[in-house]
Design a protein around this motif. Structure first.
Motif, PDB file in Angstrom:
ATOM      1  N   ILE A 110       0.845  -1.194   0.000  1.00 36.09           N
ATOM      2  CA  ILE A 110       0.000   0.000   0.000  1.00 36.09           C
ATOM      3  C   ILE A 110       0.883   1.248   0.000  1.00 36.09           C
ATOM      4  O   ILE A 110       0.551   2.257  -0.625  1.00 36.09           O
ATOM      5  CB  ILE A 110      -0.978  -0.036   1.184  1.00 36.09           C
ATOM      6  CG1 ILE A 110      -2.032  -1.140   0.935  1.00 36.09           C
ATOM      7  CG2 ILE A 110      -1.656   1.318   1.381  1.00 36.09           C
ATOM      8  CD1 ILE A 110      -2.977  -1.375   2.097  1.00 36.09           C
ATOM      9  N   GLN A 114       0.696   4.404  -2.556  1.00 35.20           N
ATOM     10  CA  GLN A 114       0.600   5.794  -2.118  1.00 35.20           C
ATOM     11  C   GLN A 114       1.703   6.659  -2.722  1.00 35.20           C
ATOM     12  O   GLN A 114       1.479   7.819  -3.074  1.00 35.20           O
ATOM     13  CB  GLN A 114       0.614   5.849  -0.583  1.00 35.20           C
ATOM     14  CG  GLN A 114      -0.660   5.266   0.018  1.00 35.20           C
ATOM     15  CD  GLN A 114      -0.579   5.026   1.509  1.00 35.20           C
ATOM     16  OE1 GLN A 114       0.518   4.888   2.072  1.00 35.20           O
ATOM     17  NE2 GLN A 114      -1.728   4.950   2.170  1.00 35.20           N
ATOM     18  N   HIS A 115       2.897   6.084  -2.888  1.00 40.87           N
ATOM     19  CA  HIS A 115       3.977   6.819  -3.558  1.00 40.87           C
ATOM     20  C   HIS A 115       3.612   7.091  -5.021  1.00 40.87           C
ATOM     21  O   HIS A 115       3.879   8.182  -5.538  1.00 40.87           O
ATOM     22  CB  HIS A 115       5.282   6.036  -3.480  1.00 40.87           C
ATOM     23  CG  HIS A 115       6.018   6.179  -2.178  1.00 40.87           C
ATOM     24  ND1 HIS A 115       6.471   7.401  -1.711  1.00 40.87           N
ATOM     25  CD2 HIS A 115       6.374   5.264  -1.247  1.00 40.87           C
ATOM     26  CE1 HIS A 115       7.085   7.224  -0.541  1.00 40.87           C
ATOM     27  NE2 HIS A 115       7.034   5.928  -0.235  1.00 40.87           N
ATOM     28  N   ILE A 117       0.667   7.470  -6.261  1.00 39.24           N
ATOM     29  CA  ILE A 117      -0.353   8.525  -6.259  1.00 39.24           C
ATOM     30  C   ILE A 117       0.304   9.890  -6.040  1.00 39.24           C
ATOM     31  O   ILE A 117       0.016  10.857  -6.752  1.00 39.24           O
ATOM     32  CB  ILE A 117      -1.415   8.237  -5.179  1.00 39.24           C
ATOM     33  CG1 ILE A 117      -2.218   6.974  -5.540  1.00 39.24           C
ATOM     34  CG2 ILE A 117      -2.345   9.434  -5.000  1.00 39.24           C
ATOM     35  CD1 ILE A 117      -3.054   6.430  -4.403  1.00 39.24           C
ATOM     36  N   ARG A 118       1.220   9.954  -5.065  1.00 39.69           N
ATOM     37  CA  ARG A 118       1.888  11.229  -4.787  1.00 39.69           C
ATOM     38  C   ARG A 118       2.734  11.700  -5.964  1.00 39.69           C
ATOM     39  O   ARG A 118       2.829  12.904  -6.226  1.00 39.69           O
ATOM     40  CB  ARG A 118       2.754  11.101  -3.523  1.00 39.69           C
ATOM     41  CG  ARG A 118       1.958  11.166  -2.230  1.00 39.69           C
ATOM     42  CD  ARG A 118       2.855  11.379  -1.034  1.00 39.69           C
ATOM     43  NE  ARG A 118       3.624  10.182  -0.719  1.00 39.69           N
ATOM     44  CZ  ARG A 118       3.218   9.231   0.127  1.00 39.69           C
ATOM     45  NH1 ARG A 118       2.045   9.341   0.735  1.00 39.69           N
ATOM     46  NH2 ARG A 118       3.978   8.196   0.378  1.00 39.69           N
ATOM     47  N   ALA A 177      -7.542   1.759   0.197  1.00 37.06           N
ATOM     48  CA  ALA A 177      -6.501   2.796   0.111  1.00 37.06           C
ATOM     49  C   ALA A 177      -6.599   3.550  -1.210  1.00 37.06           C
ATOM     50  O   ALA A 177      -6.455   4.779  -1.248  1.00 37.06           O
ATOM     51  CB  ALA A 177      -5.119   2.160   0.256  1.00 37.06           C
ATOM     52  N   ASN A 180      -9.423   6.389  -1.760  1.00 41.30           N
ATOM     53  CA  ASN A 180      -9.317   7.663  -1.050  1.00 41.30           C
ATOM     54  C   ASN A 180      -8.919   8.818  -1.956  1.00 41.30           C
ATOM     55  O   ASN A 180      -8.705   9.925  -1.480  1.00 41.30           O
ATOM     56  CB  ASN A 180      -8.289   7.544   0.096  1.00 41.30           C
ATOM     57  CG  ASN A 180      -8.820   6.717   1.239  1.00 41.30           C
ATOM     58  OD1 ASN A 180     -10.006   6.745   1.527  1.00 41.30           O
ATOM     59  ND2 ASN A 180      -7.951   5.958   1.874  1.00 41.30           N
ATOM     60  N   GLN A 181      -8.804   8.566  -3.250  1.00 39.40           N
ATOM     61  CA  GLN A 181      -8.356   9.595  -4.190  1.00 39.40           C
ATOM     62  C   GLN A 181      -8.994   9.326  -5.550  1.00 39.40           C
ATOM     63  O   GLN A 181      -9.565   8.262  -5.787  1.00 39.40           O
ATOM     64  CB  GLN A 181      -6.825   9.586  -4.291  1.00 39.40           C
ATOM     65  CG  GLN A 181      -6.224   8.217  -4.599  1.00 39.40           C
ATOM     66  CD  GLN A 181      -6.221   7.835  -6.065  1.00 39.40           C
ATOM     67  OE1 GLN A 181      -5.842   8.645  -6.899  1.00 39.40           O
ATOM     68  NE2 GLN A 181      -6.638   6.616  -6.397  1.00 39.40           N
TER      69      GLN A 181
END
Length: 326
Positions: A110, A114-115, A117-118, A177, A180-181
């Motif tokens: 996860i 998240q990386h 996405i960032r 996860a 959330n975006q």
């Protein structure tokens, strides 16, 4: 979970185009039952006589909403769908197993998602297997720390820790996860079963049911090396975006089977460069894996590949965002 008799032809909208899509039957050839909006959903959506679903302008202008929920009533039952505001990034960069190589996050974690996405990747790819007791886990290989996922109970797999301290992710946790975006799409690879084709079909069924239960259709694209798995996905979710990985089928063959596109190894595409233009003529997407060489990235960008899957998303992002590429 019982299969809903209805689905949608699309699960997203933009402020410029408030039409979501049409309510449609899941089963091929079945008629669409009479459908109406639930009372709460009627405040947010319009449903026309031809079963076209549209977001109302006032609902679409709510700035904090990444998605809206619609509840449709059919044959006395209610079915809920999540309609995502399409703010997905439109570049060509798919982070292979998430963004891990240059971030220190474990592959398929996860944290790696998240990386990605960032960083601003258009998609983050990940792999799904099924435990012996039919729980879905995210991992690339069939084995992890000496445990064969398909032959191991979920309770044992849940004890596995990744190098960053995360538990081995379940598909449910991974989807939560990602939901959330609304910037990066989730590129879900269904791994062929190492045990049997029948188990691969059961895996496909479980994966689609989980995506439907999490109302994640608007975020998820599917890929697989097993063509029968992709056909099963389309049987269960006719509007799903599915792309084939193995490389032996021509764009024409894929189009005949209602595939979304091909997702082939770079060697296959370099051997058949005309397939890129052929795919585009047939309204298929072109994704190429796993491209880490900057020269091959340039070759694919010159030929307008839609997506490039890479372990070096930072490098590819520099290329696609450079003034020369625009």
């Amino acid at each position: 979970m019982a299969q809903a008799p209805i689905t949608l032809s699309n699960f997203s909208y933009t402020p410029q185009n408030l039409v979501v899509g049409k309510v449609m039957p899941v089963s091929k050839g079945a008629g669409t039952p009479q459908v109406k909006l639930s009372k709460e959903s009627a405040r947010l959506f319009e449903l026309s006589k031809d079963k076209t679903l549209k977001v109302k302008k006032a609902a679409a202008s709510t700035p904090q909403s990444q998605w809206l929920e619609v509840v449709l009533e059919a044959a006395g039952k209610q079915y809920s769908f999540r309609i995502v505001k399409d703010e997905f990034i439109k570049n060509k960069v798919i982070a292979h197993r998430g963004a891990w190589k240059n971030t220190g996050a474990p592959e398929n974690s996860i944290g790696a998602l998240q990386h990605a996405i960032r960083l601003g990747c258009t998609g983050s790819e990940f792999d799904v297997h099924m435990s012996v007791d039919s729980v879905l886990f995210v991992n690339h290989d069939h084995d992890i720390k000496g445990l064969h996922i398909e032959k191991t109970p979920a309770a044992e797999l849940a004890k596995v820790k990744l190098p960053n301290g995360e538990s081995l992710p379940t598909l449910e946790a991974y989807l939560n996860a990602g939901l959330n975006q609304n910037k990066t799409r989730l590129i879900l690879e269904i791994k062929p079963s190492a045990i049997s084709k029948e188990r691969g079909q059961a895996l496909a069924q479980k994966v689609v049911e989980m995506v439907q239960r999490q109302q994640a259709q608007g975020w998820v694209d599917y890929i697989s090396f097993d063509y029968a798995i992709l056909k099963k996905v389309l049987e269960l979710e006719p509007s799903a975006h599915v792309s084939y990985l193995n490389g032996e089928k021509t764009p024409t063959q894929l189009a005949q089977d209602q595939m979304y596109g091909f997702d082939y190894h770079q060697s296959v595409v370099q051997k058949n460069p005309d397939w890129i233009a052929e795919a585009h003529r047939l309204h298929l997407t072109v994704n190429v894996w796993t491209v880490n060489d900057p020269n091959i990235m340039d070759w694919l960008l010159e030929r307008n590949a839609d997506f490039i899957t890479t372990n070096e998303p930072e490098l590819l992002l520099q290329k696609v965002n450079s003034p020369k590429a625009k």
